[in-house]
Design a protein around this motif. Structure first.
Motif: not given
Length: 98
Positions: A89-98
């Protein structure tokens, strides 16, 4: 971070380290968060933040590195964080778009 994204970022930091520089990110403040078009399983969040982001060079003098720091301004930026829902149920960062 998801394990895949963590390893991607670690490879980037390792390349910079091998090139003789260390990325410093200081004074990070999140200004605003907004939902972006996405799905429930992979939500996207628009993050507006500010920070001081600069390189430190261990092979250079302390004066040189202090100048690097002094010349770097606190800057505001916008990124889109792509999250991924985990089985617990946790959400993790899969990608960061800059």
């Amino acid at each position: 971070m998801t394990p895949r994204y963590f390893h991607e970022m670690k490879r980037l930091l390792d390349r910079w380290h091998a090139a003789g520089k260390i990325n410093r990110l200081e004074g990070m403040v999140i200004i605003n968060l907004e939902a972006a078009p996405s799905t429930k399983e992979t939500p996207h969040v628009v993050v507006t933040a500010q920070a001081r982001d600069y390189f430190e060079y261990p092979g250079k003098s302390p004066e040189y590195n202090r100048n690097q720091y002094d010349q770097t301004r606190l800057e505001r930026f916008v990124e889109v964080w792509e999250l991924q829902k985990q089985s617990d149920g946790r959400y993790l960062v899969a990608k960061i778009r800059q």
